[in-house]
Write an enzyme that holds these catalytic residues in place. Structure first.
Site, PDB file in Angstrom:
ATOM      1  N   HIS A   1      48.717   9.059 -83.362  1.00 33.03           N
ATOM      2  CA  HIS A   1      49.997   8.590 -82.821  1.00 33.03           C
ATOM      3  C   HIS A   1      49.914   7.094 -82.543  1.00 33.03           C
ATOM      4  O   HIS A   1      48.814   6.529 -82.457  1.00 33.03           O
ATOM      5  CB  HIS A   1      50.318   9.330 -81.515  1.00 33.03           C
ATOM      6  CG  HIS A   1      49.343   9.027 -80.423  1.00 33.03           C
ATOM      7  ND1 HIS A   1      48.136   9.676 -80.307  1.00 33.03           N
ATOM      8  CD2 HIS A   1      49.357   8.104 -79.428  1.00 33.03           C
ATOM      9  CE1 HIS A   1      47.465   9.185 -79.287  1.00 33.03           C
ATOM     10  NE2 HIS A   1      48.189   8.213 -78.735  1.00 33.03           N
TER      11      HIS A   1
ATOM     12  N   HIS B   1      49.086   0.078 -82.566  1.00 30.27           N
ATOM     13  CA  HIS B   1      47.945   0.444 -83.413  1.00 30.27           C
ATOM     14  C   HIS B   1      47.817   1.962 -83.404  1.00 30.27           C
ATOM     15  O   HIS B   1      48.443   2.634 -82.581  1.00 30.27           O
ATOM     16  CB  HIS B   1      46.663  -0.205 -82.875  1.00 30.27           C
ATOM     17  CG  HIS B   1      46.338   0.273 -81.491  1.00 30.27           C
ATOM     18  ND1 HIS B   1      46.668  -0.442 -80.357  1.00 30.27           N
ATOM     19  CD2 HIS B   1      45.775   1.421 -81.050  1.00 30.27           C
ATOM     20  CE1 HIS B   1      46.303   0.237 -79.291  1.00 30.27           C
ATOM     21  NE2 HIS B   1      45.764   1.387 -79.683  1.00 30.27           N
TER      22      HIS B   1
HETATM   23  P1  2AM Z   1      46.956   5.974 -76.162  1.00 31.22           P
HETATM   24  O1  2AM Z   1      47.675   4.915 -76.907  1.00 31.22           O
HETATM   25  O2  2AM Z   1      47.336   7.340 -76.520  1.00 31.22           O
HETATM   26  O3  2AM Z   1      46.876   5.737 -74.678  1.00 31.22           O
HETATM   27  C1  2AM Z   1      43.050   1.822 -76.111  1.00 31.22           C
HETATM   28  O4  2AM Z   1      43.103   2.257 -74.805  1.00 31.22           O
HETATM   29  C2  2AM Z   1      43.440   2.915 -77.059  1.00 31.22           C
HETATM   30  O5  2AM Z   1      42.526   4.008 -76.963  1.00 31.22           O
HETATM   31  C3  2AM Z   1      44.828   3.464 -76.816  1.00 31.22           C
HETATM   32  O6  2AM Z   1      45.486   3.558 -78.055  1.00 31.22           O
HETATM   33  C4  2AM Z   1      44.588   4.828 -76.220  1.00 31.22           C
HETATM   34  O7  2AM Z   1      45.437   5.827 -76.661  1.00 31.22           O
HETATM   35  C5  2AM Z   1      43.245   5.214 -76.775  1.00 31.22           C
HETATM   36  N1  2AM Z   1      42.549   6.141 -75.903  1.00 31.22           N
HETATM   37  C6  2AM Z   1      42.123   7.385 -76.249  1.00 31.22           C
HETATM   38  N2  2AM Z   1      41.477   7.958 -75.246  1.00 31.22           N
HETATM   39  C7  2AM Z   1      41.504   7.105 -74.199  1.00 31.22           C
HETATM   40  C8  2AM Z   1      40.995   7.146 -72.871  1.00 31.22           C
HETATM   41  N3  2AM Z   1      40.304   8.196 -72.402  1.00 31.22           N
HETATM   42  N4  2AM Z   1      41.244   6.092 -72.073  1.00 31.22           N
HETATM   43  C9  2AM Z   1      41.955   5.040 -72.528  1.00 31.22           C
HETATM   44  N5  2AM Z   1      42.432   4.914 -73.784  1.00 31.22           N
HETATM   45  C10 2AM Z   1      42.204   5.939 -74.609  1.00 31.22           C
END
Ligand code: 2AM
Length: 182
Positions: free
Chosen positions: A122, A38
């Site tokens: 991303h 996603h």
């Molecule tokens: P990531 O894929 O770059 O880890 C669920 O956790 C989603 O929220 C993930 O896509 C994650 O991004 C994003 N996300 C953004 N900030 C986050 C945080 N502080 N902790 C966990 N997930 C985060």
């Protein structure tokens, strides 16, 4: 308390193409499965159920047209250090920024404090428990720099709940919000 985030889901064909990047050529880490692919717009975090319902209602008021999402390139986080995450890139177009901002405003009106970090769209492909040694992922990153997928139309976005499980996070959609075709 549900752990929430707002994200764009991807068409199955797009997921197929992204999953085609999985190779043994990288050091062992946790590859994102089909259900985990996603594009996050906002990470909200642990939220009392009552507040979650306020967010769901607020997101219904986002009123924007559908738009094309362009996926291409690969990279790592942190960008200039030993990688913890390998991702597929998404073009930060004005339409995507508009959705990011509109969803952020809707949440902020209900008390959400938005991250100050710049939005870096991303799709996470792989996570490493410990940061990789410098250079370990660079051959793979170099080899896939030109990766791209035909753009597709984003017609909705969703509020997701993330449940952290030993085998990796499990995501469930708590609300789906349509983007209107003009
Ligand atoms: P990531 O894929 O770059 O880890 C669920 O956790 C989603 O929220 C993930 O896509 C994650 O991004 C994003 N996300 C953004 N900030 C986050 C945080 N502080 N902790 C966990 N997930 C985060």
């Amino acid at each position: 308390m549900p752990r929430l985030f707002v994200a764009i889901d991807l068409p199955e064909e797009t997921k197929d193409q992204i999953l085609g990047l999985r190779e043994d050529d990288l050091p062992p880490g946790r590859w994102a499965g089909r259900e985990a692919l996603h594009l996050t717009l906002h990470f909200i975090g642990e939220t009392p159920e009552k507040q979650a319902r306020r967010y769901m209602q607020a997101l219904q008021r986002v009123d924007l047209p559908d738009f094309a999402l362009q996926i291409g390139g690969v990279g790592q986080f942190p960008v200039d250090d030993r990688p913890r995450v390998i991702w597929v890139g998404v073009r930060n177009t004005s339409a995507l920024r508009a959705l990011h901002e509109a969803a952020g405003r809707a949440l902020q009106n209900q008390g959400f404090r938005q991250e100050q970090r710049r939005f870096h769209p991303h799709i996470t492909l792989m996570r490493f428990k410990k940061p990789l040694r410098r250079g370990l992922a660079s051959r793979w990153l170099q080899a896939h720099l030109d990766f791209h997928i035909e753009s597709f139309s984003v017609r909705e976005f969703a509020l997701y709940e993330s449940q952290l499980r030993p085998g990796g996070a499990v995501y469930t959609k708590r609300g789906v919000y349509a983007l209107a075709t003009p």
